[in-house]
Enzyme design. Structure first.
Site, short mmCIF file in Angstrom:
data_model
loop_
_atom_site.label_atom_id
_atom_site.label_comp_id
_atom_site.label_asym_id
_atom_site.label_seq_id
_atom_site.Cartn_x
_atom_site.Cartn_y
_atom_site.Cartn_z
N LYS A 101 35.92 57.47 34.26
CA LYS A 101 35.38 56.13 33.98
C LYS A 101 35.63 55.20 35.18
O LYS A 101 36.40 55.54 36.08
CB LYS A 101 36.05 55.56 32.73
CG LYS A 101 37.53 55.26 32.91
CD LYS A 101 38.19 54.91 31.58
CE LYS A 101 39.66 54.59 31.79
NZ LYS A 101 40.47 54.85 30.59
N TYR A 150 49.65 30.91 56.36
CA TYR A 150 49.66 29.72 55.50
C TYR A 150 51.04 29.48 54.90
O TYR A 150 51.72 30.41 54.44
CB TYR A 150 48.67 29.88 54.35
CG TYR A 150 47.22 29.84 54.77
CD1 TYR A 150 46.66 28.68 55.31
CD2 TYR A 150 46.43 30.97 54.62
CE1 TYR A 150 45.31 28.67 55.68
CE2 TYR A 150 45.09 30.96 54.99
CZ TYR A 150 44.54 29.79 55.52
OH TYR A 150 43.23 29.78 55.89
C1 LIG Z 1 41.43 55.90 30.56
C2 LIG Z 1 41.64 56.71 29.34
C3 LIG Z 1 42.27 57.96 29.40
C4 LIG Z 1 42.94 58.48 30.65
O1 LIG Z 1 44.25 57.94 30.74
P1 LIG Z 1 45.20 58.26 31.98
O2 LIG Z 1 46.46 57.52 31.68
O3 LIG Z 1 44.51 57.73 33.18
O4 LIG Z 1 45.36 59.73 32.03
C5 LIG Z 1 42.30 58.72 28.25
N1 LIG Z 1 41.77 58.26 27.09
C6 LIG Z 1 41.18 57.06 27.00
C7 LIG Z 1 40.64 56.61 25.70
C8 LIG Z 1 41.11 56.24 28.11
O5 LIG Z 1 40.54 55.03 28.01
#
Ligand SMILES: *Cc1c(COP(=O)(O)O)cnc(C)c1O
Length: 380
Positions: free
Chosen positions: A36, A267
């Protein structure tokens, strides 16, 4: 991709992502890579291509839109939408393209069932349950109504019961983690008893690495694919030690000059040179998603040596201490990764930044990005 104004360069290594996946899949049996958010900033298409070449067939993304993007790039694979469809258009898209949809609302089930009829094929569903994260999903007490709804939705093909762990990366919370697993198992058993036999899908990266008893039928590793160990710094970091980093970020030096003792820099003049120093001004700033929180805290890697950040991070510039280190304008310096003992790991950078590796990858991955294809996929 690029945003037009920046000189920062992100290099990604999709074959290392595939090598990490092989390592994880060998441990747990049925690991569906989570790609994702543009594969956590590493690039959806490149990551999917190399993962598929390594044998992955089912890929988890967030939105149905991402699933469509994945299927456009890789028509042969199966897509999973972890967020599930939001409206009728997304239901139609998901049903029409065979996307396995995480569903945690009654309306979603009804809408998807209708879309499946229109598409002329059953819609694939993973029932999402809230077992402790309190974010998305049905609860155990919704089960009777879930079964009733499913009975009225003949075009849904329910494949999995799924849930997400809130604290799998914190060994001290072991009881809570196992409790989430127990609740999901009971839910799946109840579904089975009611004639709805389903697989169980729970483990994220941390659970895949640290909780073999929670592997069940399908695992969903994300962060570990990208070489970051979710159990870094804990008593359970050992299983994640062989993972390969898959992102490096560099920027060019714009100028190198002396900073005499007593002079302030950047800054607010929050850093005053305690002795005569030499500084390099690097072409990276918060406009490139390099956090201003790194002021006087972080380090860059100049040819294998750590160069401390001096003073505030600006919009497009950051100063580092290069006293005694040969360098000049145009040289490349590493913000993430790089050679030698000065290599900046994602865990290092996240620690200085005050965040987690996930955010470092997602943000730095938005800079102009190039893919590097290693010739040897298993470099471990
Ligand atoms: C992002 C996600 C994962 C992966 O989690 P990690 O900690 O990156 O391994 C698994 N399940 C769901 C529902 C997620 O949103």
């Amino acid at each position: 991709m690029g945003i037009g104004y920046n000189l920062v360069s992100t290099r990604v290594y999709p074959r290392r992502i595939a090598a990490n996946w092989k390592l994880l899949a060998a441990r747990s049996g049925n690991a569906w890579p989570v790609i994702k958010s543009d594969a956590y900033g590493h690039g959806l298409a490149g990551a999917a291509r190399e993962l598929a070449a390594a044998g992955a067939a089912d890929f988890c993304v967030g939105t149905v839109g991402e699933a469509a993007q994945l299927l456009d790039a890789m028509p042969g694979v199966r897509a999973v939408s972890l967020l599930g469809p939001l409206d009728r258009a997304e239901c139609a898209e998901a049903a029409g393209r065979g996307v396995l949809c995480f569903c945690g609302r009654f309306e979603q089930l009804a809408m998807l069932d209708e879309a499946a009829r229109d598409a002329g094929r059953p819609a694939r569903v993973a029932l999402k349950f809230d077992t402790g994260m309190a974010r998305l999903g049905f609860t155990a007490s919704d089960l009777p109504e879930v079964l009733e709804t499913l009975a009225a939705c003949p075009d849904l093909q329910v494949e999995l019961a799924a849930s997400h762990l809130a604290t799998a990366d914190e060994p001290a919370t072991r009881d809570f983690v196992l409790g989430q697993g127990r609740i999901l198992k009971e839910i799946a058993d109840s579904l089975g008893a009611a004639g709805r036999r389903v697989g169980i899908c729970l483990a994220n990266s941390a659970a895949l690495l640290a909780y073999p008893e929670l592997h069940f039928d399908v695992q969903r590793p994300g962060i570990a694919l990208y070489g970051a160990n979710p159990l870094h710094g804990t008593s359970q970091d050992e299983p994640g030690l062989g993972l390969l980093p898959a992102m490096e970020v560099t920027a060019p030096i714009l100028s190198v000059h002396d900073l005499p003792a007593g002079a302030g820099i950047s800054y607010g003049r929050t850093f005053i040179a305690p002795r005569d120093m030499r500084v390099a001004v690097v072409a990276v700033g918060y406009a490139d998603n390099y956090s201003r929180g790194l002021a006087n805290k972080g380090f860059m890697n100049l040819a294998g040596t750590r160069a401390p950040i001096l003073g505030r991070v600006c919009m497009q510039m950051t100063a580092v201490d290069v006293t005694g280190l040969p360098c000049s304008a145009g040289d490349e310096i590493f913000l993430l990764g790089g050679p030698g003992p000065g290599a900046v790991t994602a865990e290092d950078l996240a620690g200085w930044w005050g965040t987690i590796t996930y955010e470092v990858f997602c943000l730095l991955g938005q800079n102009p990005r190039t893919e590097v294809l290693d010739t040897a996929p298993d470099l471990a």
